[in-house]
Write a protein that holds these residues in place. Structure first.
Motif, PDB file in Angstrom:
ATOM      1  N   LYS A 109       0.839  -1.201   0.000  1.00  0.00           N
ATOM      2  CA  LYS A 109       0.000   0.000   0.000  1.00  0.00           C
ATOM      3  C   LYS A 109       0.879   1.258   0.000  1.00  0.00           C
ATOM      4  O   LYS A 109       0.613   2.206  -0.731  1.00  0.00           O
ATOM      5  CB  LYS A 109      -0.927   0.026   1.216  1.00  0.00           C
ATOM      6  CG  LYS A 109      -2.133  -0.877   1.116  1.00  0.00           C
ATOM      7  CD  LYS A 109      -2.956  -0.780   2.385  1.00  0.00           C
ATOM      8  CE  LYS A 109      -4.228  -1.569   2.306  1.00  0.00           C
ATOM      9  NZ  LYS A 109      -5.247  -0.988   1.462  1.00  0.00           N
ATOM     10  N   ARG A 169      -7.633   5.348  -4.393  1.00  0.00           N
ATOM     11  CA  ARG A 169      -8.875   4.591  -4.237  1.00  0.00           C
ATOM     12  C   ARG A 169      -9.821   4.881  -5.408  1.00  0.00           C
ATOM     13  O   ARG A 169      -9.905   6.010  -5.864  1.00  0.00           O
ATOM     14  CB  ARG A 169      -9.575   4.967  -2.930  1.00  0.00           C
ATOM     15  CG  ARG A 169      -8.805   4.620  -1.693  1.00  0.00           C
ATOM     16  CD  ARG A 169      -9.212   3.285  -1.201  1.00  0.00           C
ATOM     17  NE  ARG A 169      -8.497   2.961   0.037  1.00  0.00           N
ATOM     18  CZ  ARG A 169      -8.935   2.086   0.886  1.00  0.00           C
ATOM     19  NH1 ARG A 169     -10.059   1.451   0.678  1.00  0.00           N
ATOM     20  NH2 ARG A 169      -8.231   1.814   1.959  1.00  0.00           N
ATOM     21  N   SER A 178      -4.903   2.037  -2.035  1.00  0.00           N
ATOM     22  CA  SER A 178      -5.883   1.102  -2.563  1.00  0.00           C
ATOM     23  C   SER A 178      -5.353  -0.318  -2.764  1.00  0.00           C
ATOM     24  O   SER A 178      -6.053  -1.282  -2.503  1.00  0.00           O
ATOM     25  CB  SER A 178      -6.420   1.631  -3.899  1.00  0.00           C
ATOM     26  OG  SER A 178      -7.444   0.805  -4.379  1.00  0.00           O
ATOM     27  N   SER A 205      -6.098  -4.798  -1.161  1.00  0.00           N
ATOM     28  CA  SER A 205      -7.165  -4.637  -0.177  1.00  0.00           C
ATOM     29  C   SER A 205      -6.777  -5.307   1.140  1.00  0.00           C
ATOM     30  O   SER A 205      -6.550  -6.514   1.188  1.00  0.00           O
ATOM     31  CB  SER A 205      -8.457  -5.259  -0.711  1.00  0.00           C
ATOM     32  OG  SER A 205      -9.409  -5.385   0.326  1.00  0.00           O
ATOM     33  N   HIS A 225      -8.727  -5.571   3.896  1.00  0.00           N
ATOM     34  CA  HIS A 225      -9.836  -6.413   4.361  1.00  0.00           C
ATOM     35  C   HIS A 225      -9.753  -7.798   3.699  1.00  0.00           C
ATOM     36  O   HIS A 225      -9.901  -8.825   4.363  1.00  0.00           O
ATOM     37  CB  HIS A 225     -11.182  -5.780   3.989  1.00  0.00           C
ATOM     38  CG  HIS A 225     -11.634  -4.691   4.891  1.00  0.00           C
ATOM     39  ND1 HIS A 225     -10.968  -3.500   5.014  1.00  0.00           N
ATOM     40  CD2 HIS A 225     -12.725  -4.605   5.701  1.00  0.00           C
ATOM     41  CE1 HIS A 225     -11.624  -2.726   5.860  1.00  0.00           C
ATOM     42  NE2 HIS A 225     -12.699  -3.374   6.294  1.00  0.00           N
ATOM     43  N   THR A 226      -9.522  -7.798   2.394  1.00  0.00           N
ATOM     44  CA  THR A 226      -9.469  -9.062   1.652  1.00  0.00           C
ATOM     45  C   THR A 226      -8.262  -9.881   2.089  1.00  0.00           C
ATOM     46  O   THR A 226      -8.361 -11.106   2.237  1.00  0.00           O
ATOM     47  CB  THR A 226      -9.427  -8.791   0.142  1.00  0.00           C
ATOM     48  OG1 THR A 226     -10.519  -7.940  -0.208  1.00  0.00           O
ATOM     49  CG2 THR A 226      -9.526 -10.070  -0.650  1.00  0.00           C
ATOM     50  N   ARG A 252     -15.874  -5.127  -0.694  1.00  0.00           N
ATOM     51  CA  ARG A 252     -14.934  -4.025  -0.907  1.00  0.00           C
ATOM     52  C   ARG A 252     -15.126  -3.365  -2.269  1.00  0.00           C
ATOM     53  O   ARG A 252     -14.787  -2.204  -2.464  1.00  0.00           O
ATOM     54  CB  ARG A 252     -13.483  -4.508  -0.777  1.00  0.00           C
ATOM     55  CG  ARG A 252     -13.155  -5.167   0.537  1.00  0.00           C
ATOM     56  CD  ARG A 252     -13.629  -4.385   1.738  1.00  0.00           C
ATOM     57  NE  ARG A 252     -12.878  -3.149   1.925  1.00  0.00           N
ATOM     58  CZ  ARG A 252     -13.278  -2.138   2.677  1.00  0.00           C
ATOM     59  NH1 ARG A 252     -14.406  -2.190   3.315  1.00  0.00           N
ATOM     60  NH2 ARG A 252     -12.532  -1.065   2.792  1.00  0.00           N
ATOM     61  N   HIS A 273     -12.503  -0.517  -3.401  1.00  0.00           N
ATOM     62  CA  HIS A 273     -11.453  -1.177  -4.182  1.00  0.00           C
ATOM     63  C   HIS A 273     -11.987  -1.641  -5.527  1.00  0.00           C
ATOM     64  O   HIS A 273     -13.194  -1.765  -5.712  1.00  0.00           O
ATOM     65  CB  HIS A 273     -10.911  -2.398  -3.424  1.00  0.00           C
ATOM     66  CG  HIS A 273     -10.192  -2.058  -2.166  1.00  0.00           C
ATOM     67  ND1 HIS A 273      -8.915  -1.549  -2.161  1.00  0.00           N
ATOM     68  CD2 HIS A 273     -10.565  -2.146  -0.868  1.00  0.00           C
ATOM     69  CE1 HIS A 273      -8.532  -1.349  -0.914  1.00  0.00           C
ATOM     70  NE2 HIS A 273      -9.519  -1.690  -0.108  1.00  0.00           N
ATOM     71  N   ASP A 313      -7.269  -4.817  -6.746  1.00  0.00           N
ATOM     72  CA  ASP A 313      -6.942  -4.666  -5.320  1.00  0.00           C
ATOM     73  C   ASP A 313      -7.362  -5.910  -4.540  1.00  0.00           C
ATOM     74  O   ASP A 313      -6.623  -6.413  -3.686  1.00  0.00           O
ATOM     75  CB  ASP A 313      -7.659  -3.448  -4.727  1.00  0.00           C
ATOM     76  CG  ASP A 313      -7.300  -2.149  -5.410  1.00  0.00           C
ATOM     77  OD1 ASP A 313      -6.218  -2.070  -6.028  1.00  0.00           O
ATOM     78  OD2 ASP A 313      -8.112  -1.204  -5.332  1.00  0.00           O
ATOM     79  N   VAL A 314      -8.555  -6.398  -4.840  1.00  0.00           N
ATOM     80  CA  VAL A 314      -9.102  -7.561  -4.141  1.00  0.00           C
ATOM     81  C   VAL A 314      -8.317  -8.822  -4.498  1.00  0.00           C
ATOM     82  O   VAL A 314      -7.931  -9.598  -3.618  1.00  0.00           O
ATOM     83  CB  VAL A 314     -10.601  -7.713  -4.462  1.00  0.00           C
ATOM     84  CG1 VAL A 314     -11.140  -9.057  -3.995  1.00  0.00           C
ATOM     85  CG2 VAL A 314     -11.386  -6.561  -3.837  1.00  0.00           C
TER      86      VAL A 314
END
Length: 194
Positions: A84, A91, A100, A103, A105-106, A139, A147, A151-152
């Motif tokens: 990142k 983003r 971005s 990700s 979270h992912t 996301r 995202h 990104d994911v």
């Protein structure tokens, strides 16, 4: 054990009711209720999946698994947040945030899911992967679209790669028998693990 099931049901019910209340908070009318529910679900699952993976190792007294998960999760998070900072990709929703890719979270969700699958097999891993994929979708498809697909996919690839680097499947077999034959030599080996 029944008290755990009852409390788990109460916690789940409170969570679902909270999602419904939060989804009604948007007075602008620009977003639909399902978008908020999806984002909230992703926020919870990105924590719940790694916590479940770690707690599973402790409940099963699989301390080698605990160590493997700690290494793979730490590697995933260090790589994610380093990338990142290095890539500084804006983003997709347009705000002035340049963090971005990938990700986070992912990455967290897939770290937990891939560990569960790798260590304990597809019986539980398939459900963990479905939940992790839901985080990835949240996301991209939430109200702001934090995202894009790259990104994911980047976050998922980092997590799965780290897991496969540090984690070996749990073997419940205590006794293994092997046979090897070559021309005049026949070899039978027995291995007992304790």
């Amino acid at each position: 054990m029944n008290w755990l099931k009852n409390k788990g049901g109460v916690v789940l019910l409170c969570f679902i009711l909270n999602l419904g209340v939060r989804a009604q908070d948007d007075n602008t009318g620009t977003h639909e209720r399902w978008e908020y529910i999806l984002v909230d679900t992703g926020d919870v699952l990105q924590i719940a999946l790694p916590v479940t993976a770690g707690l599973t190792t402790l409940i099963k007294k699989d301390y080698r698994g605990t160590r493997d998960f700690a290494f793979s999760f730490a590697t995933t998070m260090v790589l994610t947040y380093s990338l990142k900072a290095i890539t500084k990709r804006q983003r997709p929703e347009g705000r002035n945030a340049y963090d971005s890719f990938p990700s986070g979270h992912t990455s967290a969700a897939f770290s937990g899911a891939s560990f569960i699958q790798r260590r304990y097999g597809w019986k539980y891993g398939k459900y963990a992967y479905i939940l992790a994929a839901l985080v990835g979708v949240s996301r991209m498809e939430g109200p702001d679209g934090f995202h894009d697909i790259y990104d994911v996919l980047g976050g998922a690839a980092i997590a799965v790669g780290s897991t496969y680097l540090f984690t070996k499947p749990l073997s419940n077999e205590k006794l293994s028998v092997a046979f090897h034959a070559q021309r005049d030599v026949k070899l039978i080996s027995l291995r007992f693990q304790f």
